[in-house]
Design an enzyme around this catalytic site. Structure first.
Site, PDB file in Angstrom:
ATOM      1  N   ALA A  70     -46.572 -16.446   1.281  1.00 50.33           N
ATOM      2  CA  ALA A  70     -45.191 -16.646   1.732  1.00 50.33           C
ATOM      3  C   ALA A  70     -44.466 -17.623   0.821  1.00 50.33           C
ATOM      4  O   ALA A  70     -45.043 -18.613   0.357  1.00 50.33           O
ATOM      5  CB  ALA A  70     -45.178 -17.181   3.157  1.00 50.33           C
ATOM      6  N   GLU A 103     -54.005  -6.683   2.599  1.00 52.42           N
ATOM      7  CA  GLU A 103     -53.205  -5.626   3.228  1.00 52.42           C
ATOM      8  C   GLU A 103     -51.758  -6.072   3.200  1.00 52.42           C
ATOM      9  O   GLU A 103     -51.479  -7.265   3.301  1.00 52.42           O
ATOM     10  CB  GLU A 103     -53.554  -5.433   4.713  1.00 52.42           C
ATOM     11  N   ASN A 108     -42.970  -3.176   2.501  1.00 49.46           N
ATOM     12  CA  ASN A 108     -42.724  -4.475   1.862  1.00 49.46           C
ATOM     13  C   ASN A 108     -42.852  -4.332   0.342  1.00 49.46           C
ATOM     14  O   ASN A 108     -43.787  -4.822  -0.288  1.00 49.46           O
ATOM     15  CB  ASN A 108     -43.709  -5.509   2.416  1.00 49.46           C
ATOM     16  N   TYR A 115     -47.841  -8.003  -6.092  1.00 48.79           N
ATOM     17  CA  TYR A 115     -49.283  -7.837  -6.260  1.00 48.79           C
ATOM     18  C   TYR A 115     -49.585  -6.936  -7.467  1.00 48.79           C
ATOM     19  O   TYR A 115     -50.521  -7.219  -8.226  1.00 48.79           O
ATOM     20  CB  TYR A 115     -49.901  -7.257  -4.982  1.00 48.79           C
TER      21      TYR A 115
HETATM   22  C1  LIG Z   1     -43.291 -11.410  -1.142  1.00 50.94           C
HETATM   23  C2  LIG Z   1     -42.912 -12.831  -1.559  1.00 50.94           C
HETATM   24  C3  LIG Z   1     -44.116 -13.751  -1.356  1.00 50.94           C
HETATM   25  C4  LIG Z   1     -42.500 -12.825  -3.050  1.00 50.94           C
HETATM   26  O1  LIG Z   1     -42.276 -14.173  -3.455  1.00 50.94           O
HETATM   27  P1  LIG Z   1     -41.211 -14.512  -4.618  1.00 50.94           P
HETATM   28  O2  LIG Z   1     -41.360 -15.966  -4.914  1.00 50.94           O
HETATM   29  O3  LIG Z   1     -39.893 -14.014  -4.262  1.00 50.94           O
HETATM   30  O4  LIG Z   1     -41.838 -13.663  -5.825  1.00 50.94           O
HETATM   31  P2  LIG Z   1     -41.362 -13.657  -7.338  1.00 50.94           P
HETATM   32  O5  LIG Z   1     -40.156 -14.527  -7.499  1.00 50.94           O
HETATM   33  O6  LIG Z   1     -42.549 -13.964  -8.178  1.00 50.94           O
HETATM   34  O7  LIG Z   1     -40.946 -12.128  -7.548  1.00 50.94           O
HETATM   35  C5  LIG Z   1     -39.939 -11.528  -6.731  1.00 50.94           C
HETATM   36  C6  LIG Z   1     -38.866 -10.883  -7.589  1.00 50.94           C
HETATM   37  O8  LIG Z   1     -38.089 -11.850  -8.233  1.00 50.94           O
HETATM   38  C7  LIG Z   1     -38.025 -11.559  -9.636  1.00 50.94           C
HETATM   39  N1  LIG Z   1     -37.920 -12.841 -10.350  1.00 50.94           N
HETATM   40  C8  LIG Z   1     -38.923 -13.720 -10.611  1.00 50.94           C
HETATM   41  N2  LIG Z   1     -38.427 -14.789 -11.283  1.00 50.94           N
HETATM   42  C9  LIG Z   1     -37.102 -14.596 -11.383  1.00 50.94           C
HETATM   43  C10 LIG Z   1     -36.055 -15.343 -11.946  1.00 50.94           C
HETATM   44  N3  LIG Z   1     -36.291 -16.537 -12.518  1.00 50.94           N
HETATM   45  N4  LIG Z   1     -34.811 -14.852 -11.878  1.00 50.94           N
HETATM   46  C11 LIG Z   1     -34.565 -13.660 -11.293  1.00 50.94           C
HETATM   47  N5  LIG Z   1     -35.505 -12.888 -10.743  1.00 50.94           N
HETATM   48  C12 LIG Z   1     -36.768 -13.355 -10.787  1.00 50.94           C
HETATM   49  C13 LIG Z   1     -39.302 -10.836  -9.918  1.00 50.94           C
HETATM   50  O9  LIG Z   1     -39.222 -10.051 -11.082  1.00 50.94           O
HETATM   51  C14 LIG Z   1     -39.424 -10.001  -8.682  1.00 50.94           C
HETATM   52  O10 LIG Z   1     -38.585  -8.861  -8.773  1.00 50.94           O
HETATM   53  P3  LIG Z   1     -38.996  -7.478  -8.068  1.00 50.94           P
HETATM   54  O11 LIG Z   1     -39.215  -7.758  -6.587  1.00 50.94           O
HETATM   55  O12 LIG Z   1     -37.800  -6.599  -8.312  1.00 50.94           O
HETATM   56  O13 LIG Z   1     -40.232  -7.002  -8.736  1.00 50.94           O
HETATM   57  C15 LIG Z   1     -41.685 -13.341  -0.754  1.00 50.94           C
HETATM   58  O14 LIG Z   1     -40.650 -12.406  -0.860  1.00 50.94           O
HETATM   59  C16 LIG Z   1     -41.976 -13.598   0.723  1.00 50.94           C
HETATM   60  O15 LIG Z   1     -42.407 -14.689   1.111  1.00 50.94           O
HETATM   61  N6  LIG Z   1     -41.703 -12.594   1.559  1.00 50.94           N
HETATM   62  C17 LIG Z   1     -41.849 -12.724   3.010  1.00 50.94           C
HETATM   63  C18 LIG Z   1     -43.300 -12.860   3.404  1.00 50.94           C
HETATM   64  C19 LIG Z   1     -44.127 -11.700   2.896  1.00 50.94           C
HETATM   65  O16 LIG Z   1     -43.706 -10.559   2.949  1.00 50.94           O
HETATM   66  N7  LIG Z   1     -45.359 -12.013   2.444  1.00 50.94           N
HETATM   67  C20 LIG Z   1     -46.283 -11.029   1.965  1.00 50.94           C
HETATM   68  C21 LIG Z   1     -47.130 -10.572   3.100  1.00 50.94           C
HETATM   69  S1  LIG Z   1     -48.386  -9.448   2.529  1.00 50.94           S
END
Ligand SMILES: CC(C)(COP(=O)(O)OP(=O)(O)OC[C@H]1O[C@@H](n2cnc3c(N)ncnc32)[C@H](O)[C@@H]1OP(=O)(O)O)[C@@H](O)C(=O)NCCC(=O)NCCS
Length: 146
Positions: A70, A103, A108, A115
């Site tokens: 998260a 999983e 999502n 991943y």
């Molecule tokens: C899933 C989750 C953990 C992803 O975390 P995050 O910190 O947003 O992940 P990242 O920043 O590494 O990547 C997300 C996106 O941002 C983009 N990104 C990363 N750095 C960036 C930056 N500096 N500027 C713009 N975009 C960026 C990535 O390319 C990625 O794009 P994509 O989704 O189109 O592939 C987050 O959305 C979350 O907590 N979701 C709710 C809980 C959840 O679903 N958990 C997983 C349960 S299995």
């Protein structure tokens, strides 16, 4: 921004994030129980005393089961998720893990892409695994470089 092991003192901030993100959030007691397990590895990303994200996995022999991932809503899409998963893989490797699995809800896509970017491959589905709303789970694993 640093990645370090989660401590009980982090749970107040972790719970704030958890309760905002999930329809069935883990409880504080649930996290605490896992933190006390010698085979659990829970990590947080911290910046200036603020928890920005956390992840956790359970280790059994040379396998790791990722239970939590998260990132704080207002700090998503900055690369924190990738930073965290990359670190988790490294920590697991140091503990002798050769297979990591997880999983994720089929819908999502953001998490699935995260991943995949970090070397996980889809293995299959588990029908109606999730509730509220009911949804299939995608099963993913990573073996290479672990
Ligand atoms: C899933 C989750 C953990 C992803 O975390 P995050 O910190 O947003 O992940 P990242 O920043 O590494 O990547 C997300 C996106 O941002 C983009 N990104 C990363 N750095 C960036 C930056 N500096 N500027 C713009 N975009 C960026 C990535 O390319 C990625 O794009 P994509 O989704 O189109 O592939 C987050 O959305 C979350 O907590 N979701 C709710 C809980 C959840 O679903 N958990 C997983 C349960 S299995």
């Amino acid at each position: 921004m640093i990645l370090r092991e989660m401590m009980p003192e982090d749970l107040e901030q972790v719970m704030e994030i958890e309760e905002r993100l999930f329809s069935h959030p883990w409880t504080r007691e649930g996290f605490f129980t896992f933190l006390m397990k010698s085979n659990a590895m829970f990590l947080v990303v911290e910046e200036k005393g603020q928890i920005l994200g956390y992840c956790g996995c359970l280790l059994v022999l040379d396998e790791g089961d990722i239970t939590n991932v998260a990132v704080k809503k207002e700090r998503q899409e900055e690369g924190i998720g990738s930073f965290m998963i990359d670190g988790l893989i490294r920590f697991c490797r140091e503990r002798g893990v050769t297979l990591l699995h997880l999983e994720v809800r089929k819908g999502n896509q953001k998490a699935i892409r995260l991943y995949e970017r970090n070397g996980f491959k889809m293995d299959g589905y588990r029908k109606n695994y999730y509730t509220d709303p009911s949804e299939d789970a995608v099963l993913m694993s990573r073996t290479e470089g672990i």
